[in-house]
Design a protein around this motif. Structure first.
Motif, short mmCIF file in Angstrom:
data_model
loop_
_atom_site.label_atom_id
_atom_site.label_comp_id
_atom_site.label_asym_id
_atom_site.label_seq_id
_atom_site.Cartn_x
_atom_site.Cartn_y
_atom_site.Cartn_z
N ARG A 1 49.36 47.49 43.69
CA ARG A 1 48.47 48.57 44.46
C ARG A 1 48.69 48.08 46.14
NH1 ARG A 1 44.07 49.69 41.13
NH2 ARG A 1 43.13 51.19 42.59
N ASP A 2 47.77 48.70 46.98
CA ASP A 2 47.98 48.30 48.21
C ASP A 2 47.42 46.70 48.70
OD1 ASP A 2 45.11 48.34 48.85
OD2 ASP A 2 45.36 50.40 48.55
N ARG A 3 47.84 46.58 49.83
CA ARG A 3 47.42 45.12 50.21
C ARG A 3 45.92 44.85 50.06
NH1 ARG A 3 49.70 43.53 55.92
NH2 ARG A 3 51.80 43.78 54.66
N GLU A 4 45.24 45.87 50.67
CA GLU A 4 43.63 45.17 50.35
C GLU A 4 43.27 45.06 48.97
OE1 GLU A 4 45.24 47.73 52.21
OE2 GLU A 4 44.85 46.65 54.16
N ARG A 5 43.77 45.90 48.13
CA ARG A 5 43.56 45.82 46.69
C ARG A 5 44.02 44.73 46.02
NH1 ARG A 5 39.74 45.62 42.80
NH2 ARG A 5 40.66 46.10 40.75
N LYS A 6 44.96 44.10 46.64
CA LYS A 6 45.59 42.98 46.08
C LYS A 6 44.80 41.78 46.43
CE LYS A 6 50.59 44.49 45.67
NZ LYS A 6 51.63 44.52 46.27
N LEU A 7 44.39 41.86 47.56
CA LEU A 7 43.48 40.71 47.99
C LEU A 7 42.28 40.56 47.23
CD1 LEU A 7 44.20 40.89 51.99
CD2 LEU A 7 44.93 38.94 50.43
N GLU A 8 41.71 41.63 47.03
CA GLU A 8 40.55 41.97 46.19
C GLU A 8 40.81 41.25 44.75
OE1 GLU A 8 39.11 46.02 45.97
OE2 GLU A 8 38.74 46.10 47.94
N ILE A 9 41.79 41.50 44.09
CA ILE A 9 42.15 41.12 42.86
C ILE A 9 42.26 39.51 42.78
CG2 ILE A 9 44.15 40.82 40.96
CD1 ILE A 9 44.40 43.97 41.86
N LEU A 10 42.67 39.03 43.97
CA LEU A 10 42.71 37.61 44.13
C LEU A 10 41.50 36.73 43.98
CD1 LEU A 10 45.36 36.91 47.05
CD2 LEU A 10 45.91 36.86 44.64
N LYS A 11 40.60 37.84 44.73
CA LYS A 11 38.88 37.04 44.65
C LYS A 11 38.41 37.49 43.26
CE LYS A 11 38.18 37.91 49.63
NZ LYS A 11 37.29 38.73 50.40
N ASP A 12 38.82 38.39 42.37
CA ASP A 12 38.34 38.69 41.03
C ASP A 12 38.33 37.41 40.26
OD1 ASP A 12 37.34 39.50 38.65
OD2 ASP A 12 38.51 41.56 39.11
N PRO A 13 37.16 36.79 39.54
CA PRO A 13 37.19 35.80 38.70
C PRO A 13 37.71 36.08 37.17
CG PRO A 13 34.99 36.62 38.95
CD PRO A 13 35.72 37.42 40.00
N HIS A 14 37.78 37.46 37.05
CA HIS A 14 38.56 37.90 35.82
C HIS A 14 39.99 37.72 35.65
CE1 HIS A 14 34.46 39.80 36.03
NE2 HIS A 14 34.34 39.15 34.79
N ILE A 15 40.64 37.45 34.53
CA ILE A 15 42.00 37.68 34.43
C ILE A 15 42.51 38.76 33.50
CG2 ILE A 15 42.01 34.97 34.55
CD1 ILE A 15 42.65 35.07 31.35
N GLY A 16 43.75 39.23 34.02
CA GLY A 16 44.11 40.36 33.44
C GLY A 16 45.36 40.24 32.62
N ALA A 17 46.06 41.14 31.97
CA ALA A 17 46.97 40.79 30.95
C ALA A 17 48.33 39.96 31.75
CB ALA A 17 47.55 42.20 30.35
N PHE A 18 48.43 40.55 32.80
CA PHE A 18 49.77 40.02 33.43
C PHE A 18 49.50 38.60 33.89
CE2 PHE A 18 50.81 44.43 34.29
CZ PHE A 18 52.18 44.43 33.80
N ALA A 19 48.57 37.95 33.97
CA ALA A 19 48.16 36.52 34.22
C ALA A 19 48.45 35.84 32.92
CB ALA A 19 46.51 36.67 34.62
N CYS A 20 47.88 36.60 31.82
CA CYS A 20 47.96 35.75 30.60
C CYS A 20 49.55 35.59 30.06
CB CYS A 20 47.28 36.50 29.51
SG CYS A 20 45.54 36.27 29.70
N ILE A 21 50.16 36.81 30.51
CA ILE A 21 51.58 36.75 29.91
C ILE A 21 52.32 35.84 30.91
CG2 ILE A 21 53.61 38.22 30.28
CD1 ILE A 21 51.83 40.47 29.27
N SER A 22 52.02 35.98 32.26
CA SER A 22 53.04 34.68 33.13
C SER A 22 52.41 33.29 32.62
CB SER A 22 52.12 35.24 34.53
OG SER A 22 52.55 36.52 34.79
N LEU A 23 51.33 33.00 32.32
CA LEU A 23 51.00 31.77 31.97
C LEU A 23 51.66 31.40 30.88
CD1 LEU A 23 49.05 29.17 32.07
CD2 LEU A 23 47.62 30.58 30.48
N VAL A 24 51.86 32.15 29.77
CA VAL A 24 52.69 31.77 28.50
C VAL A 24 54.21 31.50 28.85
CG1 VAL A 24 53.43 32.76 26.34
CG2 VAL A 24 50.94 32.96 27.02
N CYS A 25 54.51 32.36 29.85
CA CYS A 25 56.11 32.40 30.08
C CYS A 25 56.19 31.10 31.04
CB CYS A 25 56.38 33.62 30.89
SG CYS A 25 56.60 35.04 29.82
#
Length: 258
Positions: free
Chosen positions: A97-121
């Motif tokens: 997404r755009d820069r502003e949306r990425k910064l919003e995702i950083l603040k989001d306390p929830h985790i998404g699929a890519f966070a879980c995949i990255s953690l496992v890897c």
């Protein structure tokens, strides 16, 4: 006295190691980032202790036990603070997404699929790297990585632009005695390079130099994707740097013995 309070704040913020409680006041935050790398020393010492216990204990302990415990120990000692930033950053990067949306995702306390995949890897790759550590010297060299990752992370927070202008990392930077802290961090890097040379000579210095490429990538990525650094990005850097350094340490052992 403020130096000791900064030391306590550094460990209370960046680890789960019990320390005396200190008031979060500006005068107590001047030198916090000076002691951030010391958390890495404790982690490196913990892994070395695991190695010694396994080699000295009188009963057979599978090497896989050391690997799995060594993978989890940094997370336990830090409370996962850096891994949390790594996961948030991976979610933001893979949102495309755009820069502003990425910064919003950083603040989001929830985790998404890519966070879980990255953690496992990440944990699987880190554990795989530890399987290459067959000598005591390699374990000591690995400890340098925990120290340097936090030294460079603190250095970046002080010298690079903050993407949001707020947050806990920004608070520490604003309260820091910048010139003194940068001088101390430079000294830490010099001592780390000296230790690397003592353990592996020019090969050790070469590993430190190669690992700096992670920092340069981190700087470019942070500016391009987010417009600067955040606390989550700093956590991402610590995790990625230590993963790369673990593999360099494993490869170094084989190159040294050729």
């Amino acid at each position: 006295m403020s130096v000791l309070k900064s030391l306590c704040l550094a460990f209370s913020m960046y680890s789960r190691i019990p320390v005396p409680r200190v008031t979060w006041e500006e005068k107590n935050m001047k030198y916090v980032l000076c002691f951030f790398p010391w958390v890495g020393l404790v982690i490196g010492g913990g892994i070395y202790l695991l190695w010694v216990l396994r080699s000295q204990i009188g009963i057979f302990v599978p090497f896989s036990v050391f690997v799995l415990t060594g993978t989890v120990l940094p997370i336990l000692l830090t409370g996962g603070i850096h891994l949390d930033g790594f996961m948030d950053t991976m979610d933001a990067l893979h949102s495309y997404r755009d820069r502003e949306r990425k910064l919003e995702i950083l603040k989001d306390p929830h985790i998404g699929a890519f966070a879980c995949i990255s953690l496992v890897c990440e944990t699987a790759l880190y554990g795989a790297a530890l399987f290459f550590l067959l000598e005591e010297r390699q374990i000591l060299f690995l400890g340098i990585g925990f120290f340097v990752s936090r030294t460079l992370s603190a250095f970046g927070l002080l010298t690079l632009q903050n993407a949001k202008g707020d947050g806990l990392a920004f608070t520490f930077v604003c309260g820091a005695s910048r010139r003194i802290v940068l001088a101390v961090l430079s000294l830490w890097l010099f001592l780390a390079a000296l230790a690397a040379y003592f353990l592996y000579g020019g090969y050790g210095i070469g590993c430190i130099a190669v690992s700096l490429l992670v920092y340069f990538y981190y700087e470019v990525m942070a500016y391009r994707q987010f417009g600067g650094l955040t606390g989550d990005l700093a956590g991402w850097f610590v995790v990625v740097y230590e993963l790369v350094f673990a593999w360099l340490t494993g490869i170094l052992g084989y190159v040294w013995n050729l």
